[in-house]
Design a protein around this motif. Structure first.
Motif, PDB file in Angstrom:
ATOM      1  N   UNK A 440     -69.573 -32.186  38.653  1.00 11.37           N
ATOM      2  CA  UNK A 440     -69.953 -33.603  38.553  1.00 11.37           C
ATOM      3  C   UNK A 440     -70.283 -33.986  37.121  1.00 11.37           C
ATOM      4  N   UNK A 441     -71.001 -33.140  36.407  1.00 13.92           N
ATOM      5  CA  UNK A 441     -71.332 -33.445  35.016  1.00 13.92           C
ATOM      6  C   UNK A 441     -70.071 -33.535  34.158  1.00 13.92           C
ATOM      7  N   UNK A 442     -69.119 -32.644  34.414  1.00  9.95           N
ATOM      8  CA  UNK A 442     -67.876 -32.678  33.629  1.00  9.95           C
ATOM      9  C   UNK A 442     -67.089 -33.950  33.911  1.00  9.95           C
ATOM     10  N   UNK A 443     -67.081 -34.362  35.206  1.00  8.21           N
ATOM     11  CA  UNK A 443     -66.345 -35.580  35.545  1.00  8.21           C
ATOM     12  C   UNK A 443     -67.024 -36.817  34.939  1.00  8.21           C
ATOM     13  N   UNK A 444     -68.356 -36.842  34.980  1.00  5.95           N
ATOM     14  CA  UNK A 444     -69.076 -37.953  34.362  1.00  5.95           C
ATOM     15  C   UNK A 444     -68.859 -37.987  32.845  1.00  5.95           C
ATOM     16  N   UNK A 445     -68.814 -36.809  32.243  1.00  2.00           N
ATOM     17  CA  UNK A 445     -68.530 -36.716  30.802  1.00  2.00           C
ATOM     18  C   UNK A 445     -67.165 -37.329  30.491  1.00  2.00           C
ATOM     19  N   UNK A 446     -66.171 -36.974  31.292  1.00  2.00           N
ATOM     20  CA  UNK A 446     -64.821 -37.483  31.055  1.00  2.00           C
ATOM     21  C   UNK A 446     -64.752 -38.991  31.272  1.00  2.00           C
ATOM     22  N   UNK A 447     -65.368 -39.443  32.384  1.00  2.00           N
ATOM     23  CA  UNK A 447     -65.332 -40.885  32.685  1.00  2.00           C
ATOM     24  C   UNK A 447     -66.036 -41.685  31.605  1.00  2.00           C
ATOM     25  N   UNK A 448     -67.183 -41.182  31.170  1.00  2.00           N
ATOM     26  CA  UNK A 448     -67.932 -41.889  30.127  1.00  2.00           C
ATOM     27  C   UNK A 448     -67.103 -42.086  28.874  1.00  2.00           C
ATOM     28  N   UNK A 449     -66.463 -41.039  28.421  1.00  2.00           N
ATOM     29  CA  UNK A 449     -65.710 -41.144  27.167  1.00  2.00           C
ATOM     30  C   UNK A 449     -64.419 -41.942  27.331  1.00  2.00           C
ATOM     31  N   UNK A 450     -63.813 -41.891  28.510  1.00  2.00           N
ATOM     32  CA  UNK A 450     -62.645 -42.740  28.743  1.00  2.00           C
ATOM     33  C   UNK A 450     -63.045 -44.214  28.735  1.00  2.00           C
ATOM     34  N   UNK A 451     -64.208 -44.506  29.293  1.00  2.00           N
ATOM     35  CA  UNK A 451     -64.689 -45.893  29.258  1.00  2.00           C
ATOM     36  C   UNK A 451     -65.019 -46.326  27.833  1.00  2.00           C
ATOM     37  N   UNK A 452     -65.563 -45.417  27.035  1.00  2.00           N
ATOM     38  CA  UNK A 452     -65.839 -45.729  25.622  1.00  2.00           C
ATOM     39  C   UNK A 452     -64.537 -46.064  24.901  1.00  2.00           C
ATOM     40  N   UNK A 453     -63.535 -45.246  25.168  1.00  2.00           N
ATOM     41  CA  UNK A 453     -62.241 -45.489  24.506  1.00  2.00           C
ATOM     42  C   UNK A 453     -61.693 -46.850  24.932  1.00  2.00           C
ATOM     43  N   UNK A 454     -61.751 -47.133  26.231  1.00  2.00           N
ATOM     44  CA  UNK A 454     -61.206 -48.404  26.708  1.00  2.00           C
ATOM     45  C   UNK A 454     -61.958 -49.597  26.117  1.00  2.00           C
ATOM     46  N   UNK A 455     -63.268 -49.535  26.070  1.00  2.35           N
ATOM     47  CA  UNK A 455     -64.051 -50.661  25.548  1.00  2.35           C
ATOM     48  C   UNK A 455     -63.826 -50.856  24.058  1.00  2.35           C
ATOM     49  N   UNK A 456     -63.716 -49.753  23.326  1.00  2.00           N
ATOM     50  CA  UNK A 456     -63.530 -49.873  21.878  1.00  2.00           C
ATOM     51  C   UNK A 456     -62.134 -50.355  21.508  1.00  2.00           C
TER      52      UNK A 456
END
Length: 477
Positions: A440-456
């Motif tokens: 779960x932590x790894x999936x949250x890590x991936x989702x968080x950074x993908x969302x950062x990329x999308x927003x930026x």
């Protein structure tokens, strides 16, 4: 009684006879008068016919006189084109003739008219002979004109050259540097007045065209010989002054050349009314001195992609958009050089970006602290960027710089490569986080950074939708 009556009758008869005689006399008078009137009528008709004939003869004579006068005027007007040669030849051979004299330009116009007349009337006697004579006069006049203009330009250049300091180092704003233009500008109006006479006739007459090209060539050669050494020394000075700051060197040197091109363009039009390829050749020759420093610099000295991106941004935004595109013809020649510099920079930027992606993103080796999730989220960090995974931070910085200084196709290609490497690095990181933490932590890590990329990258997605599709594709995997 009877005798009285007879006497009365005889008197009456005698009276009638007298009246009859008088009537006959009147009739004779009338007959003679009619004869005289008929004679006068005949004489009048004769005189009238004679007068009409005389009037018609006079009108014919007057018409002949007018025709002869018109013919004489026409002959005199056309004869001027033949007789004018002696007067023009005398003036041209006179030692007192002056190109700047009031009579020179009218004489030049007269020569052109005579040449044109002879060409339009080849059937006139000796027109070919006089055509050759007037063409010789034209050659002589144009030789005087060309010699005067060329000598004036050369002497002005010599005066300006003598004002230079021994070191030859000048910068814009220096009073001596300004003299390189002011001394020429003072000669401009009188030479331009003569050049306009040449330029106006250059399209119809090859002799004028050749003289015009000779004057253009002389001017550009003298300006190049005068300005080029100063430009070389100034570029060398700027290069040494900013040897550690390549972006500043590009910006200041480009502004220096923009100033030079604007000044040279303005000065050229103080002498000439028409732009010419020779002017563009002069400006390109002057501008090319910058390229001799620029090309080795970006190949041998600038290795960092972010510096190359800054150089591309300066060239694209500051130089092209703010100056070259805004000022048109006067910076056309410099624009060609700046475009070549921009293309070289973008080519080098593409190469160095690919190397950066390979070394700093694809081959990135995370430390234990980089993978310390979720414990890293609890750290008190004032800088939110420090909480990002390094490859994400590097990718976003890389894309933001590329977006400002590359065209769409180049940016799209590099962005695809960068995002693919970034997401691959995130996937590799999730595998390591799974081992140290939980799925779960790894999936949250991936989702968080993908969302950062999308927003930026949101402000870029409207222009580059394929980047969004690539991101969705990577997430779905």
């Amino acid at each position: 009684m009877e005798s009285d009556q007879e006497s009365e009758y005889r008197d009456y008869i005698n009276s009638l006879k007298e009246h009859h005689g008088r009537c006959n006399s009147v009739l004779d008078g009338i007959s003679k008068s009619l004869d005289h009137l008929r004679l006068l009528g005949n004489q009048y008709r004769t005189v009238s016919h004679t007068t009409e004939a005389l009037h018609d003869s006079c009108e014919l004579l007057m018409q002949d006189q007018q025709d002869l006068e018109q013919l004489g005027t026409s002959i005199a007007q056309q004869l001027v084109y033949f007789t004018e040669h002696d007067r023009i030849g005398t003036k041209l051979n006179s030692s007192a003739i002056s190109v700047m004299g009031e009579a020179f330009v009218p004489m030049l116009i007269k020569i052109d008219e005579c040449v044109e007349f002879m060409k339009d009337h080849p059937d006139y006697k000796e027109s070919a002979v006089y055509l050759a004579k007037y063409q010789q006069c034209l050659v002589r006049a144009l030789t005087l004109l060309r010699s005067y203009i060329v000598n004036a330009i050369r002497s002005t250049s010599a005066v300006a050259l003598s004002a230079l300091p021994g070191s030859g180092v000048l910068v814009p704003g220096d009073p001596t540097f300004a003299q390189l233009y002011s001394k020429f500008q003072s000669q401009g109006p009188r030479i331009k007045a003569l050049m306009e006479q040449i330029e106006d006739r250059s399209e119809k007459n090859p002799e004028y065209l050749q003289v015009m090209q000779d004057c253009y060539t002389c001017y550009c050669y003298q300006r190049q010989a005068l300005i080029l050494p100063i430009i070389n020394k100034e570029v060398e000075r700027l290069y040494k002054l900013h040897d550690k700051d390549h972006v500043t060197f590009i910006r200041t040197s480009c502004m220096f050349f923009i100033r030079i091109c604007e000044d040279e363009y303005s000065l050229y039009h103080c002498f000439f009314s028409r732009s010419d390829l020779i002017l563009q050749g002069l400006l390109e020759s002057l501008s090319s001195q910058l390229y001799d420093y620029f090309r080795p610099m970006i190949i041998q000295q600038v290795q960092r992609f972010d510096l190359l991106a800054d150089i591309c941004s300066v060239l694209k935004n500051d130089i092209f958009d703010d100056h070259v595109n805004a000022k048109g013809e006067c910076l056309e020649a410099f624009g060609h050089l700046a475009l070549q510099m921009l293309e070289d920079s973008q080519e080098r930027l593409s190469y160095r970006t690919q190397a950066y992606i390979q070394s700093d993103i694809t081959n990135f080796l995370p430390s234990a602290g980089d993978l310390a999730y979720p414990s890293k989220l609890s750290e008190d960090l004032s800088n939110q960027y420090a909480m990002w995974y390094p490859t994400v931070r590097r990718s976003l910085i890389c894309l933001s710089k590329l977006y400002r200084c590359t065209n769409r196709s180049v940016f799209e290609s590099l962005a695809q490569e960068c995002l693919a490497a970034c997401i691959d690095s995130l996937k590799m990181a999730t595998l390591s986080i799974v081992e140290n933490s939980s799925l779960l932590d790894s999936q949250l890590f991936l989702i968080k950074h993908l969302l950062i990329i999308r927003s930026r990258l949101h402000h870029l997605m409207s222009a580059l939708l394929s980047m969004k599709f690539l991101l969705i594709l990577q997430i779905s995997r």
